[in-house]
Design a protein around this motif. Structure first.
Motif, PDB file in Angstrom:
ATOM      1  N   ALA A  15       0.815  -1.228   0.000  1.00 18.64           N
ATOM      2  CA  ALA A  15       0.000   0.000   0.000  1.00 18.64           C
ATOM      3  C   ALA A  15       0.845   1.273   0.000  1.00 18.64           C
ATOM      4  O   ALA A  15       0.613   2.167  -0.827  1.00 18.64           O
ATOM      5  CB  ALA A  15      -0.973  -0.016   1.171  1.00 18.64           C
ATOM      6  N   PRO A  16       1.811   1.440   0.902  1.00 16.44           N
ATOM      7  CA  PRO A  16       2.595   2.686   0.890  1.00 16.44           C
ATOM      8  C   PRO A  16       3.442   2.848  -0.372  1.00 16.44           C
ATOM      9  O   PRO A  16       3.669   3.972  -0.842  1.00 16.44           O
ATOM     10  CB  PRO A  16       3.478   2.562   2.138  1.00 16.44           C
TER      11      PRO A  16
ATOM     12  N   SER B 200       1.019   4.014  -3.021  1.00 15.86           N
ATOM     13  CA  SER B 200       0.576   5.380  -2.716  1.00 15.86           C
ATOM     14  C   SER B 200       1.658   6.383  -3.122  1.00 15.86           C
ATOM     15  O   SER B 200       1.369   7.419  -3.738  1.00 15.86           O
ATOM     16  CB  SER B 200       0.262   5.505  -1.233  1.00 15.86           C
ATOM     17  N   ARG B 201       2.912   6.071  -2.785  1.00 12.47           N
ATOM     18  CA  ARG B 201       4.010   6.964  -3.155  1.00 12.47           C
ATOM     19  C   ARG B 201       4.191   7.022  -4.670  1.00 12.47           C
ATOM     20  O   ARG B 201       4.392   8.092  -5.253  1.00 12.47           O
ATOM     21  CB  ARG B 201       5.301   6.467  -2.489  1.00 12.47           C
TER      22      ARG B 201
ATOM     23  N   GLU C  53       1.377   9.168  -6.214  1.00 16.53           N
ATOM     24  CA  GLU C  53       1.593  10.590  -5.970  1.00 16.53           C
ATOM     25  C   GLU C  53       2.687  11.144  -6.883  1.00 16.53           C
ATOM     26  O   GLU C  53       2.552  12.217  -7.459  1.00 16.53           O
ATOM     27  CB  GLU C  53       1.968  10.795  -4.508  1.00 16.53           C
TER      28      GLU C  53
ATOM     29  N   GLN D 256      -2.908   2.829 -10.346  1.00 16.03           N
ATOM     30  CA  GLN D 256      -4.240   2.830  -9.737  1.00 16.03           C
ATOM     31  C   GLN D 256      -4.957   1.507  -9.928  1.00 16.03           C
ATOM     32  O   GLN D 256      -5.735   1.082  -9.064  1.00 16.03           O
ATOM     33  CB  GLN D 256      -5.069   3.976 -10.325  1.00 16.03           C
TER      34      GLN D 256
ATOM     35  N   GLN E 287      -3.610  -0.504  -7.212  1.00 16.03           N
ATOM     36  CA  GLN E 287      -4.177  -0.052  -5.939  1.00 16.03           C
ATOM     37  C   GLN E 287      -5.581  -0.605  -5.739  1.00 16.03           C
ATOM     38  O   GLN E 287      -5.925  -1.074  -4.643  1.00 16.03           O
ATOM     39  CB  GLN E 287      -4.222   1.490  -5.897  1.00 16.03           C
TER      40      GLN E 287
ATOM     41  N   VAL F 253     -10.937   4.492  -6.093  1.00 14.00           N
ATOM     42  CA  VAL F 253      -9.697   4.519  -6.877  1.00 14.00           C
ATOM     43  C   VAL F 253      -9.967   4.076  -8.307  1.00 14.00           C
ATOM     44  O   VAL F 253      -9.457   4.663  -9.278  1.00 14.00           O
ATOM     45  CB  VAL F 253      -8.618   3.623  -6.226  1.00 14.00           C
TER      46      VAL F 253
END
Length: 896
Positions: free
Chosen positions: A723-724, A727-728, A731, A746, A749, A765
């Protein structure tokens, strides 16, 4: 004024055939029969009259004849092909125009590309044509043999090849003999019969021999024409002819030694010296002979050549004007041996005089070769230097390297321009250590006293070559720094180096995600390519541009915005440009993403095939990787594996660009996960983590590797760990405008959130992802994520008023259509719920073939109501008519 690369046109002329030749109807008939098939092979030792026989036969064959006299210098395949094309154009100017461009490209065209173009021209020519390759025994190069074999094996029926040689060439003769495709003449066929010997000795050579003397000579020479000719020369003016004939015996070798001695000893001193000293020349003309023998004396060369021709002194005329000649090859060899024995110390002087004459007359390559034979470093270096820049810019870097390598290495290392020329050649072959070795030598020998403009040019080229290496190895900061330094030094007129720097800079900017700069630099580079005609960088330049657009999610721009550049390539003969088909790599990937797999596979295969002869590892690996992804999408997993293995082998032969290796790693990870080989994917992940750390400085390669890493973690159901990372990545991709990458991230994700049963977050998402993906028509990014994404899309359809219902239904339709197993019950339920009960009834009646009025009567509703239900069904199933609706419903399991 001739150009520096002008061909020796006398090599392309049929040898002059004098009147009064011995009539040989039996051989002429065999050669005529041979000209009805693909190959006529004439094999016999020196002195059997092969050249004169062929020339006299083909001169009246009734079809255009291309003639090429080969020599030892034609073992360089590029030179051979240049002469081959020129010979065919002498016979038919409509043949070989494309091949000329292929050979003139900055990066030399692969032999098969040139030959394919020639074969296509020959196939569409108006009539039949014959090509004669004379003196093929001088060819020892395997590459030239392969070129000749390729031409022979693929030639059209209208093409006829004649080869005259002292020994059988390594061509597919056994297979052609089995098929009856070759007519062969050998020494036993070519030797003079007794009657032919009589005609030659008495009518041609002017002797008056009785039948017994002719028979004795014919028997002892075994019909060997050169032996008879030398015997005739020896007998001219003799009074003891019977004794001479009686003593005349022995093998051809001893006969030749004896008669050459006899012939030379009987010549006046000036003729003897003329023969011996001019034997250094492959071809002779009066002014050249004068320059070699006595540059300041009275010109007599042309008169002597004409006299020797009249006396049949082993001289062959190469043109109808009788300006250019050559010695019989065996005679020339013996003369040269005599020269080396008697006047060895004079050899350098003679070669230098020849070199000077060739330079004065702009036959620069011949000038170089004689300077090298003279071992005069100063002269050879000066001449090679004059040709260096044009050779590098016009496809001759390998030929240039061959010249330089003939010079002592300790001398080469003191010449900056020679070291730089070798740097270009080694760089093109991927020999980076050797390249850097010579670049350092170049730097060390650039002296303050060298012309400032020359110093700038040398240093700019060194910087350019090193910037390319830095890019290849992934040192992007260094690559940009060196490229910018090179741009400050490159002279304005050196467009070819400026183009290379522009391409390298643009590629680096794309890799680092600086798309505004990349687009500006790459479009400017494309403009320079088209304006200057230096097109060998244009195709890879387009490939990099398309990669930048794909990373930004601009799929339509790949097709539309780059179309003018593709049209330029097509208009300027794409085969003539190094790896031209590589320009279509972006189009292939867009077709794959749009799920137009059949078209994508066809284009990928044709591109890969066209790249193969160029031996361009980076281009080939990139295309093979993409083909493997297409094959995997089509379910051709075994074939995808073989292509991925091929891509591995390709890059093992060279140092690949880091992004191309990353693309291949990504394809392997997707393949392993698709076939359930999670341990192999885990091993790759562990190896990657051993060297890298997630979150290190951005480049498209690091980002792609982290996406592959995320795929492995999702397959291991490590949802919290991934997940992190995702997410990074999301972004960073969004901030950098990499929408293509953001869509892929995405998708992962959404799958990871579904795996954690965070359905609401997953659908949020997913909808963001659909918002970005729908305008550009993305499909495979969803389809390649398999079952978890299918379930996620089905869940999306169950949400109230989904904004992208039709888009998602289209994706699900492909999912279900390509599914190998039964339709998932949940998916069927989603679609059943999407259609109302009344619409399902109407759909069933449509499947039974009922018309709208019949359906209205059966359901007791108005015809307009049935029409409204039908329109709703069409919309929900995304079809246009009743037939498509029934087919789609059956695919989705809504109908039996």
């Amino acid at each position: 004024m001739q150009k520096a690369d002008t061909l020796i046109h006398t090599k392309l002329h049929l040898p002059f055939t004098r009147l009064g030749l011995v009539s040989r109807p039996r051989l002429q008939e065999q050669i005529t029969q041979g000209l009805c098939g693909p190959l006529t092979l004439i094999t016999a030792p020196a002195g059997f009259g092969k050249t004169i026989l062929v020339a006299s036969c083909v001169a009246g064959c009734g079809m255009p004849v291309a003639w090429l006299s080969l020599d030892k210098d034609d073992n360089q395949v590029g030179r051979f092909l240049n002469y081959l094309v020129a010979a065919l154009q002498e016979a038919d100017p409509a043949i070989g125009n494309e091949a000329v461009q292929l050979l003139a490209a900055s990066q030399p065209a692969p032999p098969k590309a040139v030959l394919t173009s020639l074969i296509n021209d020959l196939d569409t020519a108006d009539g039949e044509i014959a090509l004669v390759l004379d003196d093929y025994q001088f060819i020892s190069s395997q590459a030239v043999h392969e070129a000749a074999a390729f031409l022979l094996e693929h030639c059209p029926r209208t093409f006829h090849l004649v080869i005259a040689t002292r020994s059988d060439p390594p061509l597919p003769l056994v297979r052609m003999r089995a098929r009856g495709q070759v007519v062969e003449l050998r020494a036993s066929d070519l030797g003079f019969s007794e009657s032919e010997a009589a005609q030659f000795l008495n009518d041609v050579m002017g002797l008056n021999l009785d039948a017994g003397s002719v028979a004795a000579l014919a028997e002892r020479t075994e019909g060997w024409i050169a032996g008879l000719q030398m015997a005739a020369l020896s007998m001219q003016g003799r009074k003891d002819i019977p004794q001479f004939i009686q003593a005349f015996s022995g093998s051809h070798h001893y006969i030749l030694d004896y008669l050459i001695e006899e012939v030379l000893n009987r010549q006046p001193k000036n003729i003897k010296e003329f023969l011996i000293r001019t034997s250094i020349l492959d071809r002779l003309c009066g002014p050249l002979c004068d320059a070699v023998l006595d540059p300041v004396g009275t010109p007599t060369g042309q008169l002597i050549l004409e006299q020797m021709e009249r006396e049949n002194l082993f001289l062959i005329s190469l043109d109808d004007e009788r300006r250019w000649f050559r010695y019989h090859h065996l005679f020339a060899d013996l003369l040269h041996t005599r020269l080396d024995h008697l006047h060895h110390a004079d050899l350098p002087k003679l070669h230098l005089r020849a070199s000077a004459w060739y330079e004065q007359n702009q036959w620069m390559e011949e000038a170089v070769n004689h300077a090298l034979s003279a071992r005069d470093l100063s002269q050879a270096g000066r001449l090679i230097n004059q040709l260096a820049e044009s050779k590098i810019a016009q496809s001759g870097s390998f030929e240039l390297m061959q010249w330089i390598q003939k010079l002592p290495d300790q001398y080469v290392r003191t010449q900056p321009w020679m070291c730089i020329a070798l740097g270009w050649a080694y760089g093109l072959r991927g020999l980076l250590a050797e390249q850097e070795d010579y670049l350092k030598e170049a730097e060390n020998h650039i002296l303050p006293g060298d012309p400032p403009l020359l110093q700038k040019s040398w240093r700019a080229q060194i910087l350019t070559l090193r910037s390319l290496v830095a890019n290849t190895l992934g040192d992007f900061t260094t690559s940009i720094r060196l490229s910018r330094q090179a741009l400050e030094l490159i002279p304005e007129e050196n467009v070819s180096v400026r183009i290379v720097v522009g391409y390298n800079l643009g590629r680096t900017y794309v890799t680092l995600g600086d798309y505004a700069r990349a687009e500006e630099v790459l479009w400017e580079t494309a403009r320079l390519c088209m304006e200057s005609g230096i097109n060998h960088i244009l195709a890879p330049n387009i490939a990099v541009m398309s990669k930048g657009y794909r990373l930004q999610g601009r799929l339509h721009d790949v097709v539309e915005k780059l179309r003018p550049l593709h049209r330029y390539l097509e208009a300027h003969n794409p085969k003539s440009i190094h790896a031209a088909s590589y320009a279509y790599l972006g189009n292939i990937d867009v077709l794959r993403e749009w799920n137009q797999l059949e078209q994508a596979e066809e284009l990928a295969r044709s591109t890969l095939e066209s790249l193969e002869p160029w031996n361009s590892q980076n281009c080939t690996c990139a295309c093979a990787t993409l083909l493997a992804r297409i094959l995997q999408a089509e379910g051709k997993l075994e074939e995808a594996y073989r292509v991925l293995q091929f891509a591995n082998q390709v890059i093992e032969r060279n140092v690949p660009f880091v992004d191309i290796r990353s693309d291949l790693n990504s394809a392997w990870v997707k393949y392993w996960l698709a076939i359930g080989e999670l341990p192999l994917a885990e091993h790759w992940m562990e190896e990657w983590l051993r060297i890298h750390a997630p979150g290190e400085d951005y480049s498209i390669t690091v980002e792609q590797d982290e996406i592959s890493l995320s795929r492995v973690l999702i397959a291991k159901q490590k949802y919290q760990a991934v997940a992190p990372i995702l997410s990074r990545l999301a972004e960073s991709a969004e901030a950098g405008g990499r929408i293509g990458r953001l869509i892929e991230i995405q998708v992962l994700q959404a799958v990871a959130l579904c795996g954690q049963e965070k359905d609401s977050e997953a659908l949020n998402v997913l909808e963001k992802c659909l918002t970005l993906a729908r305008p550009e028509g993305y499909m495979r990014v969803f389809l390649d994520s398999g079952g978890p994404m299918r379930e996620c899309l089905s869940a999306y359809l169950r949400t109230p008023a989904p904004a992208y219902r039709n888009y998602v239904q289209e994706l699900l339709d492909v999912f279900y259509r390509t599914s190998k197993g039964p339709l998932p019950e949940k998916a069927r339920t989603d679609l059943v719920e999407s259609l109302t009960p009344r619409e399902l009834e109407v759909l069933q009646l449509i499947a039974m073939g009922r018309t709208n009025p019949e359906i209205a009567r059966q359901l007791i509703v108005a015809p307009g109501t049935v029409k409204a239900h039908t329109a709703s069904i069409y919309r929900k199933l995304d079809v246009a008519n009743r037939t498509e609706a029934v087919a789609r419903a059956r695919q989705l399991g809504l109908l039996p």
